[in-house]
Design a protein around this motif. Structure first.
Motif, PDB file in Angstrom:
ATOM      1  N   LYS A 194       0.952  -1.067  -0.197  1.00 53.24           N
ATOM      2  CA  LYS A 194       0.195   0.050   0.060  1.00 53.24           C
ATOM      3  C   LYS A 194       0.791   1.247  -0.153  1.00 53.24           C
ATOM      4  O   LYS A 194       0.403   2.091   0.838  1.00 53.24           O
ATOM      5  CB  LYS A 194      -1.094  -0.249   1.513  1.00 53.24           C
ATOM      6  CG  LYS A 194      -2.351  -0.837   0.592  1.00 53.24           C
ATOM      7  CD  LYS A 194      -3.144  -0.583   1.852  1.00 53.24           C
ATOM      8  CE  LYS A 194      -4.161  -1.427   1.679  1.00 53.24           C
ATOM      9  NZ  LYS A 194      -5.589  -1.243   2.491  1.00 53.24           N
ATOM     10  N   GLY A 195       1.779   1.372  -1.175  1.00 55.04           N
ATOM     11  CA  GLY A 195       2.825   2.674  -1.047  1.00 55.04           C
ATOM     12  C   GLY A 195       4.021   2.677   0.187  1.00 55.04           C
ATOM     13  O   GLY A 195       4.495   3.638  -0.295  1.00 55.04           O
ATOM     14  N   VAL A 196       3.556   1.981   1.065  1.00 54.61           N
ATOM     15  CA  VAL A 196       4.877   1.812   2.400  1.00 54.61           C
ATOM     16  C   VAL A 196       6.487   0.278   1.626  1.00 54.61           C
ATOM     17  O   VAL A 196       5.895  -0.870   1.515  1.00 54.61           O
ATOM     18  CB  VAL A 196       5.010   1.271   3.549  1.00 54.61           C
ATOM     19  CG1 VAL A 196       4.975   0.893   4.402  1.00 54.61           C
ATOM     20  CG2 VAL A 196       3.303   1.870   3.871  1.00 54.61           C
ATOM     21  N   GLN A 197       7.389   1.776   1.368  1.00 54.82           N
ATOM     22  CA  GLN A 197       8.244   0.354   1.340  1.00 54.82           C
ATOM     23  C   GLN A 197       9.001   0.092   2.244  1.00 54.82           C
ATOM     24  O   GLN A 197       8.553  -0.009   3.648  1.00 54.82           O
ATOM     25  CB  GLN A 197       9.183   1.590   1.052  1.00 54.82           C
ATOM     26  CG  GLN A 197       8.971   2.582  -0.692  1.00 54.82           C
ATOM     27  CD  GLN A 197       9.114   1.653  -1.841  1.00 54.82           C
ATOM     28  OE1 GLN A 197      10.079   0.724  -2.233  1.00 54.82           O
ATOM     29  NE2 GLN A 197       7.725   2.112  -2.274  1.00 54.82           N
ATOM     30  N   VAL A 198       8.821  -1.410   1.623  1.00 51.84           N
ATOM     31  CA  VAL A 198       9.069  -2.787   2.975  1.00 51.84           C
ATOM     32  C   VAL A 198      10.602  -3.851   2.149  1.00 51.84           C
ATOM     33  O   VAL A 198      10.591  -3.336   0.890  1.00 51.84           O
ATOM     34  CB  VAL A 198       7.807  -3.680   3.153  1.00 51.84           C
ATOM     35  CG1 VAL A 198       6.850  -2.889   3.870  1.00 51.84           C
ATOM     36  CG2 VAL A 198       7.506  -4.181   2.102  1.00 51.84           C
ATOM     37  N   ASN A 203       6.566 -19.226   5.961  1.00 51.75           N
ATOM     38  CA  ASN A 203       6.831 -17.847   6.792  1.00 51.75           C
ATOM     39  C   ASN A 203       7.874 -16.685   6.588  1.00 51.75           C
ATOM     40  O   ASN A 203       8.825 -17.205   6.018  1.00 51.75           O
ATOM     41  CB  ASN A 203       7.231 -18.443   7.882  1.00 51.75           C
ATOM     42  CG  ASN A 203       6.657 -19.316   9.010  1.00 51.75           C
ATOM     43  OD1 ASN A 203       5.229 -19.263   9.287  1.00 51.75           O
ATOM     44  ND2 ASN A 203       7.080 -20.558   9.515  1.00 51.75           N
ATOM     45  N   GLY A 204       7.145 -15.795   6.811  1.00 49.46           N
ATOM     46  CA  GLY A 204       8.227 -14.379   6.174  1.00 49.46           C
ATOM     47  C   GLY A 204       7.806 -12.755   7.072  1.00 49.46           C
ATOM     48  O   GLY A 204       7.055 -12.650   8.236  1.00 49.46           O
ATOM     49  N   ILE A 205       8.605 -11.721   6.800  1.00 49.02           N
ATOM     50  CA  ILE A 205       8.963 -10.814   8.123  1.00 49.02           C
ATOM     51  C   ILE A 205       8.975  -9.461   7.085  1.00 49.02           C
ATOM     52  O   ILE A 205       9.361  -9.562   6.196  1.00 49.02           O
ATOM     53  CB  ILE A 205      10.206 -10.563   8.918  1.00 49.02           C
ATOM     54  CG1 ILE A 205       9.884 -12.044  10.048  1.00 49.02           C
ATOM     55  CG2 ILE A 205       9.900  -9.426  10.161  1.00 49.02           C
ATOM     56  CD1 ILE A 205      11.318 -12.625  10.984  1.00 49.02           C
ATOM     57  N   ILE A 206       7.645  -8.752   7.451  1.00 47.79           N
ATOM     58  CA  ILE A 206       8.557  -8.123   6.629  1.00 47.79           C
ATOM     59  C   ILE A 206       8.491  -6.579   7.211  1.00 47.79           C
ATOM     60  O   ILE A 206       7.920  -6.437   8.442  1.00 47.79           O
ATOM     61  CB  ILE A 206       6.417  -7.171   5.795  1.00 47.79           C
ATOM     62  CG1 ILE A 206       6.281  -8.553   4.939  1.00 47.79           C
ATOM     63  CG2 ILE A 206       6.841  -5.896   4.975  1.00 47.79           C
ATOM     64  CD1 ILE A 206       5.093  -8.674   4.460  1.00 47.79           C
ATOM     65  N   THR A 207       9.523  -5.636   7.406  1.00 43.67           N
ATOM     66  CA  THR A 207       9.941  -4.227   8.208  1.00 43.67           C
ATOM     67  C   THR A 207       9.687  -3.641   7.169  1.00 43.67           C
ATOM     68  O   THR A 207       9.871  -3.484   5.754  1.00 43.67           O
ATOM     69  CB  THR A 207      10.833  -4.257   8.506  1.00 43.67           C
ATOM     70  OG1 THR A 207      11.957  -4.835   7.393  1.00 43.67           O
ATOM     71  CG2 THR A 207      11.416  -6.370   9.665  1.00 43.67           C
ATOM     72  N   THR A 208       9.001  -1.779   7.912  1.00 41.24           N
ATOM     73  CA  THR A 208       9.507  -0.701   6.989  1.00 41.24           C
ATOM     74  C   THR A 208      11.348   0.346   7.733  1.00 41.24           C
ATOM     75  O   THR A 208      11.842  -1.074   8.590  1.00 41.24           O
ATOM     76  CB  THR A 208       8.370   0.653   7.817  1.00 41.24           C
ATOM     77  OG1 THR A 208       8.904   0.327   8.827  1.00 41.24           O
ATOM     78  CG2 THR A 208       6.835  -0.342   7.387  1.00 41.24           C
ATOM     79  N   ASP A 248      11.950   2.877   9.676  1.00 46.11           N
ATOM     80  CA  ASP A 248      11.549   3.579  10.145  1.00 46.11           C
ATOM     81  C   ASP A 248      11.018   1.869  11.537  1.00 46.11           C
ATOM     82  O   ASP A 248      10.593   2.301  12.681  1.00 46.11           O
ATOM     83  CB  ASP A 248      10.356   3.850  10.438  1.00 46.11           C
ATOM     84  CG  ASP A 248       9.030   3.929  10.070  1.00 46.11           C
ATOM     85  OD1 ASP A 248       8.967   2.889   9.366  1.00 46.11           O
ATOM     86  OD2 ASP A 248       8.333   4.858   9.727  1.00 46.11           O
ATOM     87  N   GLY A 249      10.865   0.589  10.885  1.00 44.13           N
ATOM     88  CA  GLY A 249      11.133  -0.197  12.317  1.00 44.13           C
ATOM     89  C   GLY A 249       9.938  -1.067  12.492  1.00 44.13           C
ATOM     90  O   GLY A 249       9.435  -1.579  13.215  1.00 44.13           O
ATOM     91  N   LYS A 303       2.474   1.943  10.215  1.00 42.28           N
ATOM     92  CA  LYS A 303       2.063   2.295   8.647  1.00 42.28           C
ATOM     93  C   LYS A 303       2.442   0.277   7.798  1.00 42.28           C
ATOM     94  O   LYS A 303       1.214   0.656   7.300  1.00 42.28           O
ATOM     95  CB  LYS A 303       3.944   2.624   7.941  1.00 42.28           C
ATOM     96  CG  LYS A 303       4.391   4.029   8.325  1.00 42.28           C
ATOM     97  CD  LYS A 303       5.312   4.537   7.280  1.00 42.28           C
ATOM     98  CE  LYS A 303       6.076   5.857   7.407  1.00 42.28           C
ATOM     99  NZ  LYS A 303       7.233   5.828   7.022  1.00 42.28           N
ATOM    100  N   LEU A 304       2.306  -0.425   9.122  1.00 36.12           N
ATOM    101  CA  LEU A 304       2.221  -1.387   7.966  1.00 36.12           C
ATOM    102  C   LEU A 304       0.839  -2.093   9.260  1.00 36.12           C
ATOM    103  O   LEU A 304       0.352  -2.983   9.137  1.00 36.12           O
ATOM    104  CB  LEU A 304       2.796  -2.719   8.746  1.00 36.12           C
ATOM    105  CG  LEU A 304       4.353  -2.184   7.482  1.00 36.12           C
ATOM    106  CD1 LEU A 304       5.577  -3.964   8.096  1.00 36.12           C
ATOM    107  CD2 LEU A 304       3.918  -2.359   6.366  1.00 36.12           C
ATOM    108  N   GLY A 305       0.476  -1.266   9.790  1.00 39.04           N
ATOM    109  CA  GLY A 305      -1.103  -1.804  10.914  1.00 39.04           C
ATOM    110  C   GLY A 305      -2.312  -2.298  10.513  1.00 39.04           C
ATOM    111  O   GLY A 305      -3.059  -2.782  10.756  1.00 39.04           O
ATOM    112  N   PHE A 306      -2.295  -1.671   9.232  1.00 36.90           N
ATOM    113  CA  PHE A 306      -3.733  -2.159   8.351  1.00 36.90           C
ATOM    114  C   PHE A 306      -3.511  -3.568   7.707  1.00 36.90           C
ATOM    115  O   PHE A 306      -3.911  -4.518   7.533  1.00 36.90           O
ATOM    116  CB  PHE A 306      -3.818  -1.451   6.768  1.00 36.90           C
ATOM    117  CG  PHE A 306      -2.463  -1.789   5.860  1.00 36.90           C
ATOM    118  CD1 PHE A 306      -1.955  -2.280   5.175  1.00 36.90           C
ATOM    119  CD2 PHE A 306      -1.458  -1.089   6.228  1.00 36.90           C
ATOM    120  CE1 PHE A 306      -1.794  -2.668   4.220  1.00 36.90           C
ATOM    121  CE2 PHE A 306      -0.556  -0.785   5.109  1.00 36.90           C
ATOM    122  CZ  PHE A 306      -0.013  -2.484   4.098  1.00 36.90           C
ATOM    123  N   LEU A 307      -2.272  -4.179   8.086  1.00 39.17           N
ATOM    124  CA  LEU A 307      -1.568  -5.711   8.016  1.00 39.17           C
ATOM    125  C   LEU A 307      -2.261  -6.628   9.093  1.00 39.17           C
ATOM    126  O   LEU A 307      -2.120  -7.942   8.709  1.00 39.17           O
ATOM    127  CB  LEU A 307      -0.782  -5.864   7.434  1.00 39.17           C
ATOM    128  CG  LEU A 307      -0.145  -5.532   5.435  1.00 39.17           C
ATOM    129  CD1 LEU A 307       1.730  -5.743   6.109  1.00 39.17           C
ATOM    130  CD2 LEU A 307      -0.548  -6.256   4.782  1.00 39.17           C
TER     131      LEU A 307
END
Length: 133
Positions: A37-41, A62-67, A69-70, A104-108
């Motif tokens: 959703k436009g957030v670089q990860v 399994n995966g981890i997505i990070t921005t 800024d943490g 920023k990733l709260g929507f997930l």
């Protein structure tokens, strides 16, 4: 119902190892960059795939997505992979997101996604994820 496209990633298979020669079963890890959703990860994914007698793969990962800024989100998923005539491995499946982030990733948090991913013979990885409503 298939919702909007929420993620697009590109990267490479960073490692592989044989888990079992019966099947056979392999573990693969992928490092990728892109956006949700436009957030670089950045994404780190590890999956284990078994090959059936008909050449179809069944994978669980399994995966981890990070921005930058943490912010962090995690997921687990499952899919089916098939090779096309040019040797590209095409995956289709579902992933289940989770995060305690309110950023920023709260929507997930608690979102279910469906994905299409490809891995070519050189280990290049691309992925698109849609929200499943």
């Amino acid at each position: 119902m298939l919702g909007e496209l929420i993620g697009e990633m590109q990267g490479r298979v960073s490692s592989q190892r044989v888990i079992d020669v019966k099947g056979p079963t392999m573990e693969s890890s992928v490092m990728a960059r892109g956006s949700f959703k436009g957030v670089q990860v950045t994404e780190t994914l590890t999956y284990v795939a078994n090959t059936s007698s008909k050449g179809v793969l069944h994978g669980v990962g399994n995966g981890i997505i990070t921005t930058e800024d943490g912010d962090v989100a995690t997921y687990s998923g499952e899919g089916i992979g098939t090779f096309d005539a040019s040797g590209v491995l095409n995956w289709r499946g579902a992933i289940f997101f989770e995060t305690s982030s309110e950023g920023k990733l709260g929507f997930l948090n608690n979102i279910v996604g469906v994905f299409e991913a490809q891995v070519d013979a050189q280990g290049n990885f691309t992925d698109k994820t849609w929200e499943w409503k």
